[in-house]
Enzyme design. Structure first.
Site, mmCIF file in Angstrom:
data_model
loop_
_atom_site.group_PDB
_atom_site.id
_atom_site.type_symbol
_atom_site.label_atom_id
_atom_site.label_comp_id
_atom_site.label_asym_id
_atom_site.label_seq_id
_atom_site.Cartn_x
_atom_site.Cartn_y
_atom_site.Cartn_z
ATOM 1 N N SER A 136 5.180 1.161 -7.881
ATOM 2 C CA SER A 136 5.945 1.647 -6.620
ATOM 3 C C SER A 136 7.476 1.353 -7.212
ATOM 4 C CB SER A 136 5.621 0.927 -5.437
ATOM 5 O OG SER A 136 6.267 1.045 -4.207
ATOM 6 N N LYS A 162 4.874 6.168 -7.700
ATOM 7 C CA LYS A 162 4.965 6.293 -6.431
ATOM 8 C C LYS A 162 6.493 6.062 -6.210
ATOM 9 C CE LYS A 162 4.119 3.190 -2.710
ATOM 10 N NZ LYS A 162 3.201 2.429 -1.923
ATOM 11 N N LYS A 164 9.417 5.885 -3.839
ATOM 12 C CA LYS A 164 9.770 5.779 -2.363
ATOM 13 C C LYS A 164 10.795 6.645 -1.825
ATOM 14 C CE LYS A 164 7.790 1.434 -1.372
ATOM 15 N NZ LYS A 164 7.077 1.416 -0.175
ATOM 16 N N ASP A 189 6.222 7.631 -0.851
ATOM 17 C CA ASP A 189 5.948 6.925 0.158
ATOM 18 C C ASP A 189 7.027 6.535 1.308
ATOM 19 O OD1 ASP A 189 5.353 4.535 2.007
ATOM 20 O OD2 ASP A 189 4.975 3.255 0.517
ATOM 21 N N ASN A 191 7.166 5.041 4.383
ATOM 22 C CA ASN A 191 7.436 3.915 5.350
ATOM 23 C C ASN A 191 7.983 4.483 6.717
ATOM 24 O OD1 ASN A 191 7.903 2.093 2.360
ATOM 25 N ND2 ASN A 191 6.266 1.244 3.607
ATOM 26 N N GLU A 214 2.668 9.179 1.846
ATOM 27 C CA GLU A 214 2.357 7.872 2.458
ATOM 28 C C GLU A 214 3.037 7.891 3.433
ATOM 29 O OE1 GLU A 214 2.081 4.932 -0.399
ATOM 30 O OE2 GLU A 214 1.914 3.192 1.147
ATOM 31 N N ASP A 239 -0.603 4.247 5.569
ATOM 32 C CA ASP A 239 -0.713 2.724 5.157
ATOM 33 C C ASP A 239 -0.358 2.107 6.600
ATOM 34 O OD1 ASP A 239 0.401 0.431 4.441
ATOM 35 O OD2 ASP A 239 1.912 0.903 2.838
ATOM 36 N N LYS A 263 -4.644 -2.139 2.523
ATOM 37 C CA LYS A 263 -3.688 -3.612 2.080
ATOM 38 C C LYS A 263 -4.405 -4.633 2.779
ATOM 39 C CE LYS A 263 0.762 -1.705 1.328
ATOM 40 N NZ LYS A 263 2.127 -1.574 2.075
ATOM 41 N N GLY A 291 0.131 -2.811 -2.187
ATOM 42 C CA GLY A 291 0.590 -4.149 -2.556
ATOM 43 C C GLY A 291 1.793 -4.327 -1.654
HETATM 44 O O1 OSB Z 1 4.682 0.481 1.714
HETATM 45 O O2 OSB Z 1 3.397 0.124 0.147
HETATM 46 C C1 OSB Z 1 4.386 -0.302 0.819
HETATM 47 C C2 OSB Z 1 6.266 -3.120 -0.652
HETATM 48 C C3 OSB Z 1 6.414 -3.766 0.478
HETATM 49 C C4 OSB Z 1 6.082 -3.357 1.555
HETATM 50 C C5 OSB Z 1 5.409 -2.050 1.885
HETATM 51 C C6 OSB Z 1 5.236 -1.318 0.526
HETATM 52 C C7 OSB Z 1 5.601 -2.158 -0.772
HETATM 53 C C8 OSB Z 1 5.445 -1.221 -1.864
HETATM 54 C C9 OSB Z 1 5.227 -2.034 -3.077
HETATM 55 O O3 OSB Z 1 5.394 0.080 -1.854
HETATM 56 C C10 OSB Z 1 3.898 -2.268 -3.280
HETATM 57 C C11 OSB Z 1 3.693 -3.460 -4.579
HETATM 58 O O4 OSB Z 1 3.939 -2.721 -5.932
HETATM 59 O O5 OSB Z 1 3.602 -4.485 -4.280
HETATM 60 MG MG MG Z 2 3.341 2.150 1.959
#
Ligand code: OSB
Ligand code: MG
Length: 369
Positions: A136, A162, A164, A189, A191, A214, A239, A263, A291
């Site tokens: 990520s 991936k 962000k 992703d 969020n 995502e 997610d 997760k 993660g």
């Molecule tokens: O949205 O997947 C997510 C990290 C912290 C909170 C949310 C996310 C993430 C990551 C990193 O994308 C995932 C990782 O490699 O641990």
């Molecule tokens: Mg995510």
């Protein structure tokens, strides 16, 4: 099994580089570690994945510690003999707090499997010894910096990237990385950073052959994701919205998600993760393991989960070195884009107690009455 004591310890680990997402920037990883000690003589460990601030989800580190101390642990102690399989039902009267619940369930499961000499992987139903790794990649200060960071991950051997994204950092970075890596499995992703009015913009991502988008919209806007999924050709993957087996079932039925990121912390533990996995296999929904910047403790269990047959896409199961210069366990080292699933009992990793001591910001032992 009878619990003797629980240790709650917060540690702070520096990150190798800041990690920026649409909800904020992290410079280090503070997290709550939980250790259970049993009268049978085994120890179980778990990371609590809650972040310091409630920005990714409503849970946050000190809130998780509070609910554990005030409600979850006393309930478990009061119950007496305990097995991991009983924890979720026992804690059901307390609403929400999946990450806190996952922490105690996982530590109990670790202690239990250590007593039985069974690894997390074989307990969960793993069918492989290695998992493919994705990475990520945070929002970078510039496109050049992004290119440099992604190039490093490609050199490291990651099998999926991936990115962000957020409004103002979406089409352009994706276009540049796709041009640089025409054949790399690539996904984004957000969020929750977009809204229903951004459909046209998100349609623009269809040009880049992405595996998935995502969580583009608010976690509660499941219908919005279904409407978006009908308008874009790139698969939508939830997610934040998936917090339980029930929410997974509903989102699939609504066609709001055609891929799911599991997760364990977000859904209340590895047992609920397993139920979601089984549902997705039945429904032909590909899953991958997300993660939360876990230490080796959480990473070990995640890698075991990611080795189940339904996990057909590479997860955010990166090497320890992705986030940390030094891990609190024997490090997860990637070979040829893969991590090995630990085979020892329980989570199957060694804890570096001296290093944990150095990183500790608070600690407390609670004796079962
Ligand atoms: O949205 O997947 C997510 C990290 C912290 C909170 C949310 C996310 C993430 C990551 C990193 O994308 C995932 C990782 O490699 O641990
Ligand atoms: Mg995510």
């Amino acid at each position: 099994m009878k619990i003797k004591s629980v240790e709650l310890r917060t540690i702070n680990l520096p990150l190798v580089r800041p990690f920026r997402t649409s909800f904020g920037t992290q410079y280090d990883r503070s997290l709550l570690l939980l250790k259970v000690t049993t009268h049978e003589g085994s120890e179980g460990w778990a990371d609590c994945v809650a972040m310091v601030d409630p920005l990714y989800s409503p849970e946050y580190m000190s809130g998780a510690q509070d609910v554990l101390e005030r409600f979850l642990l006393p309930t478990i102690f009061h119950h007496g003999e305990i097995r991991a399989e009983d924890v979720a039902e026992l804690l059901k009267p307390f609403l929400g707090h999946q990450m806190a619940k996952a922490t105690i369930e996982t530590a109990i499961l670790d202690a239990q499997l250590k007593l039985e000499g069974v690894s997390f992987g074989s307990y969960l139903g793993s069918n492989k010894s290695k998992v493919d790794c994705g990475v990520s990649v945070g929002i970078a200060p510039t496109i050049d910096a992004l290119v440099e960071e992604v190039s490093q991950y490609v050199t490291d051997g990651y099998r999926r990237i991936k990115l962000k994204i957020e409004p103002g950092w979406d089409i352009e970075p994706v276009r540049v990385i796709r041009e640089m890596l025409p054949n790399m499995p690539l996904q984004v992703d957000a969020n929750q950073a977009y809204s229903r009015t951004d459909t046209e913009l998100l349609k623009g991502l269809d040009a880049f052959n992405l595996l998935l988008i995502e969580q583009p919209l608010d976690e509660h806007d499941v219908l919005g994701h279904a409407l978006l999924a009908a308008s874009v050709s790139t698969p939508i993957c939830l997610d934040e919205s998936i917090t339980s087996l029930q929410s997974a079932r509903d989102a699939i039925a609504m066609k709001a998600t055609t891929v799911i990121n599991i997760k364990p912390g977000r859904v209340g533990g590895y047992l609920e993760s397993l139920r979601i996995h089984d549902l997705c296999v039945e429904e032909n929904i590909p899953v991958w393991c997300g993660g939360m910047l876990e230490t080796g403790v959480g990473r070990a269990a995640n890698v075991a989960l990611a080795s189940l047959p339904g996990f057909t896409l590479p997860g955010d199961t990166s090497a320890s070195s992705r986030f940390f210069k030094r891990d609190i366990t024997n490090p997860f080292v990637m070979k040829d884009g893969q991590l090995s699933v630990p085979t020892g009992p329980g989570i199957g990793v060694e804890i570096d107690r001296d290093f944990i001591e150095e990183l500790t910001t608070s600690s407390k032992v609670i004796l079962a009455p």
